[in-house]
Write an enzyme that holds these catalytic residues in place. Sequence first.
Site, PDB file in Angstrom:
ATOM      1  N   ASP A  47       0.792  -1.219   0.000  1.00 40.77           N
ATOM      2  CA  ASP A  47       0.000   0.000   0.000  1.00 40.77           C
ATOM      3  C   ASP A  47       0.828   1.275   0.000  1.00 40.77           C
ATOM      4  OD1 ASP A  47      -1.073  -0.323   3.500  1.00 40.77           O
ATOM      5  OD2 ASP A  47       0.880  -0.461   2.507  1.00 40.77           O
ATOM      6  N   GLU A  68      12.748  -3.941  11.530  1.00 45.58           N
ATOM      7  CA  GLU A  68      13.827  -3.363  10.714  1.00 45.58           C
ATOM      8  C   GLU A  68      15.136  -3.362  11.487  1.00 45.58           C
ATOM      9  OE1 GLU A  68      11.165  -1.581  11.698  1.00 45.58           O
ATOM     10  OE2 GLU A  68       9.981  -1.015   9.949  1.00 45.58           O
TER      11      GLU A  68
END
Lengths: 346, 385
Positions: free
Chosen positions: B217, B300
């Site tokens: 998205d 991350e």
Amino acid sequence: QNYKNAKRFYLIEIQMPRLPRRRQMMMVLCGAATLLLLLTALVHTDTQRYYSPLRIADKLATQREQIAEVAAADADTFEPGSDGVCSGRRWPRGVRPLYIITPTYPRAEQIPELTRTGQTLLHVDALVWIVVEDVNKATKAVLHYLKSSGLCYVYLKARMPVKYQKLKTKPRGVANRNAGLTWIRKHAKRGGVIYFADDDNTYDRRIFEQIRGTKKVSMFPVGLVTKLGVSSPVVRDGKVTDFYDGWISNRKFAVDMAGFAVSVEKFLNSPKAAMPYIAGREETKFLESLNISNIDIEPLANNCQEILVWHTRTFKNAPARPSPKEINITDSNIQSLLKQLWNGKR
Amino acid sequence: RTRAGQGSVATSALTGAVDTRLMCQHSFQTSPASSPSATKTLPFHSVMKHRSNPLVLLLLVVTAIMLLFAIMHTYPTDSLNQHYVNPDRLQLDLISQRQDPKPVSPVRDLADLPMIYPITPTYGRSAQIADLTRLSQTLMLVPNIHWIICEDSWTPNRLLQLFLKDLKLNFTLILTPMPAKYRRLKKQPKGCTARNAGLKWLTDSNKDGVLYFMDDDNTYDIRVFEEMRWTQRVSMWPVGLVTELAVSSPILKNGHLLGWYDGYMIKRKFAIDMAGFATNVQFMIKVGGVEMPYMHGLEEDGYLRALKIGYGDIEFKADGCTKIYVWHTRTQWSSRGSPMIINSHYDGTNLRKLQSRIMLSSRQNWKINSSYEAWLIKEQFSIHN
């Protein structure tokens, strides 16, 4: 005496001049060698297949010169001329132009929405992207993006009238779309097709080539809209009889803004065709002002059996505020980043 | 020279010249006894002895050289010396280079460009195909891309299969359902299984290129792919619309990393968004055992720690991290299709085929109230009657 019984024959009968034997022999030798050279030369005249590196470089150089000449004469322009078309490489001759009207307004997601809509439109030739922004003063970031996108574009400004800004349910984007329609009325002289594309919707690139063939009005299904999950005309035997939409509400044409396209010829034939400032009735009143009925509607997307447009909506994000005092950002990249972002002011 | 046979034009072209001369002047004698006498009268020797004009000799030498040159070019067609170039193809290449608009990189795959492997986790929802469609149309403008799509389900989604059938890109589909123990959590580590599966696939196939975690998205300007393509280890750039600060970026001053500008208040070594960095595949394989941890918010940071890099190994792109090419947009949730489309009133219309293109709400949510549906349809129908 040795040659008395010999068979004499000559490979080639030539009139030999009266020279000593050895000289004659030398002449014949040279003649034969030359003939052999000519033969080998004849065998290798198939120039279609073989190019030496030198010849390739020459050919490239001449072609580059030719292309440079043509490019200079027919420079790529990103802004349409007085007749409403762009000259240059994204405009094949004899193709009906597409006029895509996109209303937009400053918000945090404005540039990403314009980016992904623009990148979809990069797949389509002969297209004028009319971006109409709801501002009094042009946004630099939008202009910068439009110039760098490589698309044929028109940038217009149209602010919503003050009396509608105070309403609870505002008629959004009407001033923008009417400004786009006014531009088309003034500049479109080669026909074409008009399509209203909001910047947050999703478009499959295949719909644009189907829209290009519109004679009067064309319609196709739009996904993710209303509580029924899809808004589409109901097609029986190739003709539009009905509308499947979650909000019919006494509308003659119960379609979404992104579910229909109008040909420029039909639009120019109706001098009073415009979009009204009535929230919820924009599409149906505009189509009624064109004086069409269900028999004029052309169903696209494989007889309205596929979904090629989706009414996606994006979550709102907060505008960029000044950096926290604890972080020192002077002379760093963050300063220039924050300048590019929308700061919340209109 | 051959004693037997007549009219044979020599085994080699060089001696052929000599033989033609022979044929012009002498007859062939089959008896061996005559060879000494033939040898005597062979004009070849007389030529060598003859103190002829040096110009004639020079002419002979030049002709021989020219002949040799001509003969040398009778090599077979698959020799490496020759370059067969199709001039029409040359023309088309030059014209297409001119036609490509300047800000957009050429779409043709080029042999010497490093390959980009975007890894996209996705899951079935009403807006899935819409998001994937606009993402694929962005990727179609970028050369040398191999898309790794990982779906969070045990069985392939019907609509996704339809989408992939028409997709004009190189892709790999991997089914990566989330393990049950993480599905029960309130804050699920979304997409970790997918990304780890993508890493494993790249390691097993020993690919060469750059890998990038691309969510379906987000918004990607095509220029970001050219920024990441030449990554040697890890490269980073700003991401827009992330957190309340509206941008997530490394803070650079004169090219040195001073810190991280990110609104997510958790202490991390690398405070950057998933879409803000790319890794070189061979570097990742060499480090070995690189995985993304199943910790919400620390995915991350955990991945970059597993790569065992220091701050000096990071390459900062996007013009010294001053341009935003990636935006963390989020698509709003849309309701699924209503079961009203199944009503027999719409038999024989386009809606029968259209219903296979939308995601209908699950049977549990159907309020099977046929009289209500009948009334609704009648109300719609009566307006246009």
